[in-house]
Design an enzyme around this catalytic site. Sequence first.
Site, short mmCIF file in Angstrom:
data_model
loop_
_atom_site.label_atom_id
_atom_site.label_comp_id
_atom_site.label_asym_id
_atom_site.label_seq_id
_atom_site.Cartn_x
_atom_site.Cartn_y
_atom_site.Cartn_z
CG ASP A 1 119.14 -34.27 -8.38
OD1 ASP A 1 119.25 -33.21 -7.99
OD2 ASP A 1 120.06 -35.00 -8.78
CG HIS B 1 128.16 -35.62 -3.51
ND1 HIS B 1 128.61 -35.95 -4.61
CD2 HIS B 1 127.22 -34.62 -3.35
CE1 HIS B 1 127.64 -35.25 -5.46
NE2 HIS B 1 126.92 -34.46 -4.60
NE ARG C 1 135.34 -17.35 -9.25
CZ ARG C 1 136.58 -16.82 -8.95
NH1 ARG C 1 137.39 -16.88 -7.73
NH2 ARG C 1 137.42 -16.26 -10.01
CD GLU D 1 123.76 -30.69 -9.64
OE1 GLU D 1 124.93 -30.12 -10.19
OE2 GLU D 1 123.64 -31.34 -8.59
CD GLU D 2 123.95 -34.45 -6.52
OE1 GLU D 2 125.22 -34.56 -7.22
OE2 GLU D 2 123.78 -33.72 -5.60
ZN LIG Z 1 125.66 -32.99 -5.32
ZN LIG Z 2 124.42 -30.44 -5.15
#
Ligand SMILES: [Zn+2]
Ligand SMILES: [Zn+2]
Length: 391
Positions: free
Chosen positions: A79, A363, A177, A137-138
């Site tokens: 997305d 972003h 990590r 996901e956002e």
């Molecule tokens: Zn993002």
């Molecule tokens: Zn992302």
Amino acid sequence: MAHISPAVRALTAEMTERRRDFHRHPELGFQETRTAGIVAERLRALGYTVRTGLGKTGVTGFLAGGKPGKTVLLRADIDALPIHEEADVAWKSQNPGRMHACGHDAHTAMGLAAAEILAKETSSFSGNLCFVFQPAEELLIGAEAMLKDGALDGIQADAAFAVHLMNRFPVGTVAIRSGAVMTAADKLEITITGRGGHGASPHLAIDPVVATAQVITALQTLVSRETPPLKMAVLSLTTLQAGTAFNIIPDAVEITGTFRCFDADLREKLIASLKRTAEGVAAALRCTAEVRNTFLTPAVLNDPAITRLAQEVAVEIVGRDRVIEPEPVTGSDDVAYFWQKMPGCYAFIGSAKPEWSQAPAGHNAKFDIDESALEIGAEFLVGAARKALQA
Ligand SMILES: [Zn+2]
Ligand SMILES: [Zn+2]
């Protein structure tokens, strides 16, 4: 120089072109119909058993190898964001107010390249491949939506991998990590209610604006006074809406914000403190506070053994001195819901151009990447899948 295999090199041009195509046509969470359509069509052409419409617009592709064995899952998010692109690139967004400003266009293209390379090796490998192309996901709600739709029913993955481009790291590096990588996230909505009236006669009203000012200040003590100094939490109140005119005391004030934390017990404690503090301070000032928190996603926790394997793969590609062990990130990714069901490793692929003194952050309307990160990401996904199938 990164070590890129001939199999990945052969797909670099196509992968880059596909990334630019996705970049031109960004789609918001749960609206990724064009993107999902391309992904599904491509996976079918490569011989995968494809399921679509999972969590509205999610796609999975499943492929069994020549012999039975382990199952490896690779996940990409698809997305974009509600941002109007300002980056000066030839493949600029053609959808006004929509932009791939987080690199998910690249994640999708890298996932498809990995799907293609691994599909050509099916006859020689033991085990199964499962690709997950996740929407929204956002919004941090796409993974759970896919799981609720049964996207992984009947699939028990032995290892899972996902990558995210990161401009914090120069291209040519991979950051991995073990353990906590990204925080759990809550969305907060707080309503402080008093009683409206004339601005000239505050004694006849109950002013929620003054109460809100004190609630906001008091809430800043949650991190500074109630969080153990060696643990972390973030509380940001980010929107504030009150009033309609200079001479009117409003009835209520609306606040929204976000709360991030790694430790599940600490999260519970601080959410409770948040409610107690907001309600108590508001009550002292004759107002009421209503706190609503929406739990969006757990923390992303990388499995130690799968992470070790991923680090070995990264070392083979970029060299030991370019595999970084980063600090945990206070961002969140709902891949965490998948990692709760299977041992996974979420890795960052450095994507900042060497000439940038300050790389545009994710972003941001000027977000851009060094596209040579695509080869490294695809190589990593392919290498990690191969190694986990053999492990
Ligand atoms: Zn993002
Ligand atoms: Zn992302």
